[in-house]
Write a protein that holds these residues in place. Structure first.
Motif, PDB file in Angstrom:
ATOM      1  N   UNK A  98       0.808  -1.212   0.000  1.00 22.85           N
ATOM      2  CA  UNK A  98       0.000   0.000   0.000  1.00 22.85           C
ATOM      3  C   UNK A  98       0.842   1.263   0.000  1.00 22.85           C
ATOM      4  N   UNK A  99       2.020   1.186   0.601  1.00 21.15           N
ATOM      5  CA  UNK A  99       2.834   2.390   0.724  1.00 21.15           C
ATOM      6  C   UNK A  99       3.820   2.580  -0.416  1.00 21.15           C
ATOM      7  N   UNK A 100       4.006   1.556  -1.247  1.00 17.90           N
ATOM      8  CA  UNK A 100       5.156   1.594  -2.158  1.00 17.90           C
ATOM      9  C   UNK A 100       5.128   2.779  -3.125  1.00 17.90           C
ATOM     10  N   UNK A 101       3.932   3.255  -3.469  1.00 20.74           N
ATOM     11  CA  UNK A 101       3.872   4.386  -4.396  1.00 20.74           C
ATOM     12  C   UNK A 101       4.391   5.664  -3.766  1.00 20.74           C
ATOM     13  N   UNK A 102       4.065   5.876  -2.479  1.00 16.65           N
ATOM     14  CA  UNK A 102       4.502   7.126  -1.867  1.00 16.65           C
ATOM     15  C   UNK A 102       5.809   6.987  -1.097  1.00 16.65           C
ATOM     16  N   UNK A 141      -2.644 -10.420   1.075  1.00 18.89           N
ATOM     17  CA  UNK A 141      -1.424  -9.704   0.685  1.00 18.89           C
ATOM     18  C   UNK A 141      -0.213 -10.597   0.946  1.00 18.89           C
ATOM     19  N   UNK A 162      -0.714  -3.665  -4.560  1.00 22.26           N
ATOM     20  CA  UNK A 162      -1.020  -2.233  -4.511  1.00 22.26           C
ATOM     21  C   UNK A 162      -2.054  -1.931  -3.425  1.00 22.26           C
ATOM     22  N   UNK A 163      -2.943  -1.008  -3.735  1.00 19.57           N
ATOM     23  CA  UNK A 163      -3.929  -0.622  -2.725  1.00 19.57           C
ATOM     24  C   UNK A 163      -5.247  -1.362  -2.908  1.00 19.57           C
ATOM     25  N   UNK A 170      -7.213  -2.598   0.202  1.00 16.67           N
ATOM     26  CA  UNK A 170      -7.947  -1.612   0.996  1.00 16.67           C
ATOM     27  C   UNK A 170      -9.235  -1.211   0.302  1.00 16.67           C
ATOM     28  N   UNK A 191      -4.210   7.232   0.363  1.00 15.99           N
ATOM     29  CA  UNK A 191      -2.981   8.013   0.161  1.00 15.99           C
ATOM     30  C   UNK A 191      -3.218   9.425  -0.248  1.00 15.99           C
TER      31      UNK A 191
END
Ligand SMILES: Cc1cc2nc3c(=O)[nH]c(=O)nc-3n(C[C@H](O)[C@H](O)[C@H](O)COP(=O)(O)OP(=O)(O)OC[C@H]3O[C@@H](n4cnc5c(N)ncnc54)[C@H](O)[C@@H]3O)c2cc1C
Ligand SMILES: Cc1cc2nc3c(=O)[nH]c(=O)nc-3n(C[C@H](O)[C@H](O)[C@H](O)COP(=O)(O)OP(=O)(O)OC[C@H]3O[C@@H](n4cnc5c(N)ncnc54)[C@H](O)[C@@H]3O)c2cc1C
Lengths: 446, 517
Positions: A188-192, B460, B467-468, B471, B515
């Motif tokens: 989830x964090x890899x982009x930012x 996951x 990715x997201x 969520x 994000x």
């Protein structure tokens, strides 16, 4: 200052009785002790035990536009939210959008004084906080999102710093510890945060066990042998990273020492990430603060109050229990910080939301079908979240005519109407700020 | 794509037809715009009717239920909990109706035994104290998910192709024949033509919508029924209120829960099938007359399904039948199209047989129907859907390595692995929703607060999610559960909602764009 001792009739006189042992009740007791007000505090388990341990001030403005949604069809995302990096700037927008918000009754200085006093108290209780200077620091949540908050406890500090400095972070999870996924967080964090990776390890001695809990692992790590083996298990994975993020497994009491020791062994900075219920980080705050309060002279009762009366002196009277003993508290001032539905400050009878302790009027949506949006995540926030007790400028509850209910009755925290801490990220802030204003008023009145 | 028969709608009827035809050696494609049991078959009461309920209004239906329920208890025991049932009357109920009941049951040879009210209350201590009559009948409980999944699995084994998330959006016609159906993959947006010799419309409440695509009308009324699921099982047997059919008349137990319902609300459109807070209040009020603790008990979910009530012309004008309607559209000028709608879960096999008979004959296939004799094989597919089934398996199997993902309903990582494998074997992606549809995850008291999240972490971890998207899926999953929980939130439930929102919004910030921090 400690209230006088119980007299022969088991009556305990005090200047202020605080009902509630959540963030607001604790904050009120702290501020009263700082002002030498003899104080009794009463309350049971609160939301704090679930909380992340961070102190929020303000970060997100839910769009206030009121739309009658009940006539519309299905939809999943609606409205909008506005994020603020500078909380005090954001609060100006917030109070414009919601003029009755509790923050509208407070100056920046009052809020800051509240946080300062509270952080000082927590430092005395063994938890150091690091406050944002002007902008909100961020922490990594177990979902893999970033949460903006205001004060970050020492055990999360390196994580916040690593986010700002875009360091290479290794998130570690432990096989069998469910609800905390290093890969989930990393994905989830890899982009930012491109430097983030996830890794699963097994916990020494618990390699085959199915259901692990943070609390148990914390206890395991108090055993030096297991601690060393755990550190050795980590070692091979930390070579190419700057910091290591762990689920909150470093115990409820000696977490700082454990972290420093781990940092020494592995040669990298370490931070913890809060976990879902039971939240070890929330329990740290609860344990630390509730054991510190008596040292400041606050008399605490882990008890529920059923009814509040007035005696012939015009003082508030109520019974509490301690073991088999019943004590009658007699207080000149009363501050109720009984929370919302989880705390049982608010209850529902016949479809109407009521304040449970004194029957104070409750601002609320017209009826049950107006309580919620159909979209759980509706950007506006559910109307019921802004239900609560309305107050005057120093947080004295109002009666149905809009007059002060009683000149010596105050309130603080999430019981107050017109705030939605979950959406605004203002939980601790609303509690601390309302408590300091109420207690300062009491101190002035004498 | 080519096939002998295209079956539209994968509820109990459609899956039943697919199995029936494939056992006769006929090649089928079964499509559903959603998943298996996306319609009424996944949103009903789960009562396997003995027939007693219909003795006054519809003798034919009563007899069909009597025979079919007996057959199913025999042939598909894995889908049935043979609880037995009671019909009970309280003080305010009509004495004449009560007096006539045993005679009417006799008339249709439906077993019905009068018992004393004391005995009834011994059997079911939850019954109201002012009971004045009680009868024991042969009602039972059926798990509709397992039933359809087992039918689907057996059909697949005999050559049927099943396509989920595949909606029929139109037909091509030529000389009184449908030449192909246009289908849309609702996930990818791709369309294709399916050419078949015969077309079966088994779309329940959507039957008119689908037949209209072929230019044929099936006048019908939509009657929405809402049901509430209690947190704990209150009763052992099915309990029916002995009076003219009305709201909240039936309390059906199942696994660890009980289900009270239903209502009957006419609706105009199928876009919005949800229970309302008003319906919830009325169900609880009415139900509590028969079982007082319904007033106090905790509820975990509300849901609604739609009964298609087909209008049929008779001498006196319009009358509505609750029995099934089988329409051969030959009369409407289409030679290879039939529609079957209405009816009951209990009689799904019979409905499937009647429809399959027509289709087989048209294809000059004279094999006999086998579903009245052959056992329905228990497949692995439905294994984890039965309430408390997973709990039982878990308790039996002491596996120290097994981690529970859903603590309320005791769903373990291994079970999730099984479901993931079976989804992948069907070419479906193992999303939270799909795994949720096939298991008890999210259906317990926490309403998915913790388990949706744990499931996401787990998927996951096994690299099924990237990715997201996990969520996003948690959001979707929670909203789906919310649909069934929101109307139930009255008092104590508020604590649970508050906790859930504290985590999902207060801590994770999932209400915001992910994000957008
Ligand atoms: C999951 C979760 C995560 C959170 N995370 C954060 C976070 O990261 N940052 C943040 O700032 N905030 C967070 N919070 C919110 C924060 O904890 C709350 O905003 C705050 O605790 C509200 O405090 P309160 O004192 O008003 O109410 P509560 O915490 O609900 O406390 C109410 C108190 O009143 C007592 N009480 C009620 N009735 C009576 C009675 N009749 N007699 C005696 N006592 C009574 C209860 O026992 C309890 O002690 C979180 C909360 C939750 C649930
Ligand atoms: C509230 C309620 C309670 C009930 N209780 C009971 C009970 O206790 N006992 C009992 O025996 N019966 C009961 N029933 C009746 C029973 O549920 C139904 O008769 C039965 O489930 C109907 O199954 P079906 O397959 O015909 O229709 P459905 O299950 O509705 O299936 C139709 C399918 O068609 C699909 N579809 C629709 N349009 C398209 C399209 N364009 N392309 C592709 N697919 C499409 C839908 O997604 C759906 O899955 C109840 C019904 C309701 C509403």
């Amino acid at each position: 200052m400690t209230p006088e001792t119980v007299d022969s009739k088991n009556i305990l006189p005090c200047k202020l009785a605080v009902i509630g042992a959540g963030m607001a009740g604790i904050a009120a007791a702290v501020f009263a002790a700082n002002r030498n007000i003899p104080t009794v505090q009463v309350g049971r388990v609160s939301e704090i035990g679930f909380s992340s341990g961070c102190l929020d001030l303000f970060a997100t403005l839910p769009h206030p536009e009121v739309r009658s949604e009940y006539s519309q069809g299905e939809h999943t995302c609606s409205g909008s939210t506005q994020a603020f990096d500078h909380p005090f700037e954001g609060i100006e927008h917030l109070v414009k959008a919601y003029p009755s918000h509790p923050y509208a009754r407070l100056t920046r200085q009052e809020i800051e004084t509240g946080f300062d006093e509270f952080m000082q108290f927590m430092a005395g209780a063994g938890i150091e906080y690091h406050c944002g200077t002007d902008t909100n620091p961020r922490i990594i949540t177990p979902a893999g999102t970033l949460k903006s908050t205001w004060c970050v406890p020492s055990f999360m500090q390196e994580g916040s710093r690593a986010i700002e400095e875009k360091k290479r972070i290794l998130i570690v999870d432990i096989k069998g510890l469910k609800g905390f996924g290093a890969l989930q967080i990393a994905q989830n964090l890899k982009k930012i945060l491109p430097g983030v990776q996830g890794k699963t390890i097994t916990f020494p001695g618990r390699e085959t066990s199915g259901d692990l809990h943070c609390e148990h692992l914390g206890r395991d790590l108090e055993n030096p042998g297991l601690f060393d083996r755990f550190a050795q298990t980590l070692m091979p994975h930390v070579k190419d990273v700057d910091v290591v993020g762990l689920p909150a497994i470093l115990g409820i009491y000696r977490f700082d020492a454990a972290r420093h020791k781990l940092e020494q062994v592995i040669g990298k900075k370490v931070f913890e990430i809060p976990t879902l219920a039971p939240s070890v980080t929330g329990m740290r705050i609860k344990e630390a603060s509730l054991s510190r309060l008596p040292q400041l002279g606050v008399t605490g009762f882990s008890s529920l109050v059923k009814q509040i009366d007035m005696d012939s002196d015009g003082d508030f009277m109520f019974n509490v229990t301690r073991g088999l003993e019943t004590v009658t508290v007699k207080a000149k001032y009363l501050l109720i910080a009984t929370g919302r539905f989880m705390g049982r400050g608010l209850v529902v009878e016949d479809g109407i939301i009521r304040e449970q302790l004194m029957g104070l009027p409750v601002y609320q949506p017209r009826n049950r079908s107006q309580w919620f949006h159909r979209d759980f995540f509706h950007a506006q926030g559910h109307p019921i979240n802004r239900a609560g007790v309305e107050t005057d400028a120093c947080f004295r509850p109002l009666d149905i005519r809009g007059k002060v209910f009683h000149p010596r009755l105050f309130t603080a925290g999430s019981l107050i109407a017109h705030q939605d801490w979950k959406r605004e990220k203002s939980g601790a802030g609303v509690s601390i700020a309302s408590a300091i204003k109420a207690v300062a008023t009491i101190a002035e009145q004498g | 794509m080519n096939t002998h028969v295209l079956i539209i709608g994968a509820g109990t009827t459609g899956t039943g037809i697919a199995r029936d035809l494939s056992l006769r050696g006929i090649q089928c494609v079964l499509v559903d715009k959603g998943d298996i049991n996306a319609g009424a078959s996944g949103a009903n009461h789960g009562l396997l009717h003995s027939g007693a309920r219909y003795v006054f209004k519809d003798g034919e239906a009563a007899v069909e239920c009597r025979d079919e329920s007996r057959l199913l208890k025999h042939l598909a025991p894995q889908c049935i909990e043979d609880t037995g049932g009671l019909f009970v009357a309280v003080e305010m109920d009509d004495d004449n109706y009560i007096a006539d009941f045993p005679g009417m049951c006799d008339k249709y040879h439906i077993p019905c035994k009068m018992i004393s009210t004391r005995e009834a209350r011994e059997l079911e201590p939850c019954l109201a104290p002012d009971l004045k009559a009680a009868f024991a009948v042969e009602d039972a409980v059926v798990d509709p998910f397992m039933l359809s999944l087992d039918n689907a699995a057996d059909a697949q084994l005999h050559g049927t192709t099943i396509m989920r998330n595949t909606a029929v959006t139109g037909f091509r016609k030529e000389n009184g024949q449908i030449t192909s159906a246009t289908v849309l993959n609702t996930r990818t947006g791709e369309t294709q033509e399916i050419e078949a010799l015969q077309y079966v419309n088994a779309t329940g409440a959507w039957a008119d919508t689908v037949s209209a695509m072929a230019g044929v009308n099936i006048p019908m009324i939509y009657s929405k029924g809402s049901l509430l699921v209690t947190q704990d099982r209150i009763n052992q047997q099915v309990i029916n209120r002995l009076r003219r059919a009305s709201d909240a008349d039936i309390l059906v137990p199942g696994g660890t829960v009980s289900i009270i319902g239903t209502t009957s609300v006419e609706i105009d459109s199928l876009d919005e099938i949800r229970p309302t807070p008003e319906e919830v209040d009325s169900i609880i009020k009415e139900g509590a007359v028969m079982v007082p603790e319904l007033e106090k008990t905790r509820y975990i979910r509300a849901y609604a399904g739609v009964r298609p009530l087909v209008s049929t012309q008779n001498g006196q004008g319009r009358s509505i039948t609750r029995n099934y309607t089988l329409k051969d559209h030959l009369k409407d000028g289409l030679e290879n199209f039939i529609s079957i709608t209405g009816g009951k879960l209990t009689t799904y096999r019979l409905m499937a047989e009647k429809a399959s008979d027509i289709i087989a004959r048209r294809l000059k296939n004279y094999e006999p129907c086998l579903t009245a004799e052959r056992e329905l094989p228990a497949s692995k597919k439905g294994e984890w859907t039965e309430p408390a089934k997973s709990a039982r398996l878990w308790m039996n199997k002491k596996d120290p390595k097994g981690t529970l993902i859903c603590e309320c309903e005791m769903v373990s990582e291994q079970m999730v692995n099984h479901i993931v494998d079976s989804l992948k074997s069907e070419g479906a992606r193992p999303t939270l929703r799909e795994v949720g549809n096939r298991s008890r995850i999210g259906k317990g008291p926490c309403q998915g607060t913790f388990c949706s999240f744990r499931l996401a972490s787990y998927l996951y971890g096994t690299e099924e999610l990237v990715d997201t998207e996990g969520l996003e899926q948690v959001r979707e999953f929670v909203n789906e559960r919310w649909k069934g929980f929101m109307p139930l939130v009255r008092d104590k439930e508020l604590m649970r909602v508050e906790l859930q929102e504290s985590f999902l919004c207060g801590l994770f910030g999932l209400e915001k764009e992910i994000h957008d921090t």
